[in-house]
Design an enzyme around this catalytic site. Structure first.
Site, mmCIF file in Angstrom:
data_model
loop_
_atom_site.group_PDB
_atom_site.id
_atom_site.type_symbol
_atom_site.label_atom_id
_atom_site.label_comp_id
_atom_site.label_asym_id
_atom_site.label_seq_id
_atom_site.Cartn_x
_atom_site.Cartn_y
_atom_site.Cartn_z
ATOM 1 N N LYS A 116 0.871 -1.193 0.074
ATOM 2 C CA LYS A 116 -0.054 0.119 -0.038
ATOM 3 C C LYS A 116 0.962 1.239 -0.169
ATOM 4 O O LYS A 116 2.073 1.268 0.390
ATOM 5 C CB LYS A 116 -1.076 -0.038 1.277
HETATM 6 P P1 NAD Z 1 -12.949 7.877 -2.836
HETATM 7 O O1 NAD Z 1 -12.258 8.805 -2.482
HETATM 8 O O2 NAD Z 1 -13.496 7.583 -4.316
HETATM 9 O O3 NAD Z 1 -14.259 8.040 -1.785
HETATM 10 C C1 NAD Z 1 -14.083 8.143 -0.454
HETATM 11 C C2 NAD Z 1 -15.709 8.719 -0.077
HETATM 12 O O4 NAD Z 1 -15.483 8.679 1.383
HETATM 13 C C3 NAD Z 1 -15.925 10.114 -0.425
HETATM 14 O O5 NAD Z 1 -17.197 10.275 -0.802
HETATM 15 C C4 NAD Z 1 -15.554 11.106 0.839
HETATM 16 O O6 NAD Z 1 -16.555 12.145 0.791
HETATM 17 C C5 NAD Z 1 -16.059 10.240 1.905
HETATM 18 N N1 NAD Z 1 -15.696 10.064 3.311
HETATM 19 C C6 NAD Z 1 -14.440 10.674 3.658
HETATM 20 N N2 NAD Z 1 -14.620 10.706 5.108
HETATM 21 C C7 NAD Z 1 -15.802 10.428 5.345
HETATM 22 C C8 NAD Z 1 -16.569 10.206 6.463
HETATM 23 N N3 NAD Z 1 -16.003 10.627 7.876
HETATM 24 N N4 NAD Z 1 -17.806 10.164 6.642
HETATM 25 C C9 NAD Z 1 -18.405 9.641 5.529
HETATM 26 N N5 NAD Z 1 -17.864 9.818 4.372
HETATM 27 C C10 NAD Z 1 -16.642 10.079 4.139
HETATM 28 O O7 NAD Z 1 -12.341 6.320 -2.140
HETATM 29 P P2 NAD Z 1 -12.745 5.143 -2.450
HETATM 30 O O8 NAD Z 1 -11.698 4.717 -3.496
HETATM 31 O O9 NAD Z 1 -14.127 4.837 -2.770
HETATM 32 O O10 NAD Z 1 -12.370 4.303 -1.101
HETATM 33 C C11 NAD Z 1 -13.180 4.287 0.059
HETATM 34 C C12 NAD Z 1 -12.961 2.995 0.714
HETATM 35 O O11 NAD Z 1 -12.829 1.870 0.086
HETATM 36 C C13 NAD Z 1 -11.519 3.253 1.346
HETATM 37 O O12 NAD Z 1 -11.351 2.392 2.767
HETATM 38 C C14 NAD Z 1 -10.631 2.254 0.332
HETATM 39 O O13 NAD Z 1 -9.488 1.970 0.802
HETATM 40 C C15 NAD Z 1 -11.776 1.243 -0.022
HETATM 41 N N6 NAD Z 1 -11.407 0.406 -1.182
HETATM 42 C C16 NAD Z 1 -11.455 1.083 -2.367
HETATM 43 C C17 NAD Z 1 -11.174 0.335 -3.492
HETATM 44 C C18 NAD Z 1 -11.003 1.010 -4.806
HETATM 45 O O14 NAD Z 1 -10.972 0.006 -5.837
HETATM 46 N N7 NAD Z 1 -11.229 2.322 -5.018
HETATM 47 C C19 NAD Z 1 -10.814 -1.019 -3.371
HETATM 48 C C20 NAD Z 1 -11.005 -1.783 -2.156
HETATM 49 C C21 NAD Z 1 -11.355 -0.852 -1.009
#
Ligand code: NAD
Length: 453
Positions: A116
């Site tokens: 990561k």
């Molecule tokens: P992103 O940046 O696209 O979205 C994150 C979202 O969370 C945004 O809408 C933001 O406003 C919101 N957010 C931030 N802090 C917040 C809070 N305190 N309360 C409510 N909403 C809040 O990120 P993403 O890629 O969607 O990732 C989100 C989660 O999913 C992370 O934990 C990431 O590690 C996990 N994840 C993502 C992927 C991927 O392919 N993108 C894969 C596996 C896991």
């Protein structure tokens, strides 16, 4: 005189790496046969890189940034894991996320290890040009620490296909004359990205939820069709999950982002919420919805709660207020170990992150395979393969839970015989089942390879 005793506030260690360690240590209780040195090796990251680098920002000031890349384990294949841009990134967060990647790839049975990366920055205060320079400089600083067969980045919070294009371009400039497309996944589709990768994390969540429900995980809820769903976080994982669950007949009663949440008992149209967020920067204010706080989203009465934001959202201090019947972790690390215990006692199953959000890395693996073969598969082919993998992994985790819970006495006897403690082992939740499956796969491969030299 009666003395009223008030319970002291629950003190909880929210350091993500400590959380990951606690989860691992709990699981290893059910795998008493491995030597302590091996366990110690598996819990710690193999390599930690910290880099400090400057860029000149849009307003002409020179600013320094801190970047991290952690390689947790490479026993089963090259390191794999996203890059996060966020002001709260810490080395321990990246260490935890890297470890979760190792276990996730092992649960999915894909030939990757865990890694990561992260840069401490607030993208909201930076221009696109700043972010491009940060990305290029960060990747240049990592040098040969990443590579198509050693450590392969991908998108995470606040990074996107566009960021991955910059990662590729920088690495390609530094290593000309060869096929560098497999060095990073989550790229734009017209430059080696895979169809279906953008939606893959959310689609994987949906597939494993459907499989678990069809196997009878929840009494009276055989499918997401007709289920009420609340989603915390409305980025890549959360917004697409809302769209896909709604497409399958679920009613999305609440969604939220970092500015707050919205609620409608009769249902929110996720497409309208996406458009509203695009126009205004937030879901808050979508006509026909009521504004609620992020805490209230977590405490809503609903069938399925999908945390899709950041770590440590469901904790000892609020887990008791959760009224959802099932939690599906689209985010990494949203539930703390103390919250897990509370939810287990309340009979609320949690489909854990290392299974539920593994669709993203699975299609990243497909992207990597396509890049190595210089091929591009149709979206239907990608989704069919994803469905198979998610179904198989969900089955393996559910089966592991059943197997372990049916052999507690034997495990206890082995623990006692090997001097691993005589405290009783108890029934396990789905997270522990997923960990046991993953740790066993990584430990066994490590031993098959032989401890080097
Ligand atoms: P992103 O940046 O696209 O979205 C994150 C979202 O969370 C945004 O809408 C933001 O406003 C919101 N957010 C931030 N802090 C917040 C809070 N305190 N309360 C409510 N909403 C809040 O990120 P993403 O890629 O969607 O990732 C989100 C989660 O999913 C992370 O934990 C990431 O590690 C996990 N994840 C993502 C992927 C991927 O392919 N993108 C894969 C596996 C896991």
């Amino acid at each position: 005189m009666n003395v009223i005793m008030t319970a002291p506030p629950v003190q909880e260690d929210l350091n993500p790496f400590h959380v990951a360690q606690e989860q691992f240590e709990h699981a290893i209780r059910y795998l008493p046969g491995y030597q302590e040195g091996l366990i110690e090796y598996l819990i710690r990251p193999e390599r930690v890189l910290i880099t400090e680098f400057p860029i000149t920002t849009h307003n002409g000031t020179v600013r320094n940034f801190t970047g991290y890349r952690v390689l947790h384990n490479r026993a089963r294949g090259p390191g794999k894991g996203g890059i996060r841009y966020h002001p709260d990134v810490t080395i321990d967060e990246v260490r935890a996320l890297a470890a979760w990647m190792t276990w996730k790839c092992a649960v999915m049975n894909i030939p990757f290890g865990g890694a990561k990366g992260g840069v401490v920055c607030n993208p909201k205060n930076l221009t696109k040009e700043d972010l491009r320079m940060i990305t290029r400089r960060f990747i240049a600083e990592l040098g040969n620490a990443i590579g198509p067969h050693t450590d392969i980045p991908a998108p995470d919070v606040n990074t996107s296909a566009e960021t991955m294009a910059w990662v590729f371009d920088t690495y390609d400039m530094m290593h000309p004359g060869r096929n560098n497309t497999p060095v990073v996944t989550g790229k734009p589709v017209d430059m080696g990205g895979s169809y279906g990768r953008h939606e893959a994390t959310a689609r994987g969540c949906l597939f494993c939820t459907q499989r678990a429900l069809s196997r009878g995980l929840m009494d009276g809820l055989e499918s997401v069709n007709g289920a009420t769903v609340a989603v915390q976080g409305f980025g890549n994982a959360g917004s697409i999950a809302a769209l896909l669950y709604a497409e399958q007949g679920a009613t999305i009663i609440a969604v939220s982002d970092s500015r707050g949440g919205i609620y409608s008992r009769s249902g929110i149209d996720p497409t309208a919420a996406v458009a509203h967020k695009k126009d205004t920067g937030s879901v808050v204010g979508l006509p026909g919805t009521e504004e609620i706080s992020n805490d209230e989203v977590l405490a809503l009465e609903c069938d399925i709660l999908i945390p899709a934001a950041l770590e440590n959202q469901i904790r000892a201090d609020n887990a008791d207020r959760v009224k959802a019947r099932l939690i599906v972790e689209a985010a990494n690390g949203p539930t703390t170990p103390a919250a897990d215990r509370i939810l287990f006692a309340k009979d609320i199953p949690v489909i854990p992150d290392i299974l539920a959000n593994a669709g993203g890395v699975t299609v990243s693996y497909y992207e990597w395979v396509q890049n190595i073969e210089n091929e591009q598969w149709d979206e239907d082919e990608v989704n069919t393969k994803l469905l198979q993998k998610m179904t198989r992994a969900t089955d393996s985790v559910l089966d592991m839970q059943e197997t372990i819970n049916g052999s507690l006495e034997d495990i206890q006897a082995t623990r006692t015989k090997l001097g691993r403690g005589s405290d009783p082992v108890e029934k396990i939740d789905l997270r522990t089942a997923a960990y046991i499956l993953a740790v066993k796969r990584v430990a066994d491969v490590t031993l098959q390879r032989g401890i080097w030299p």
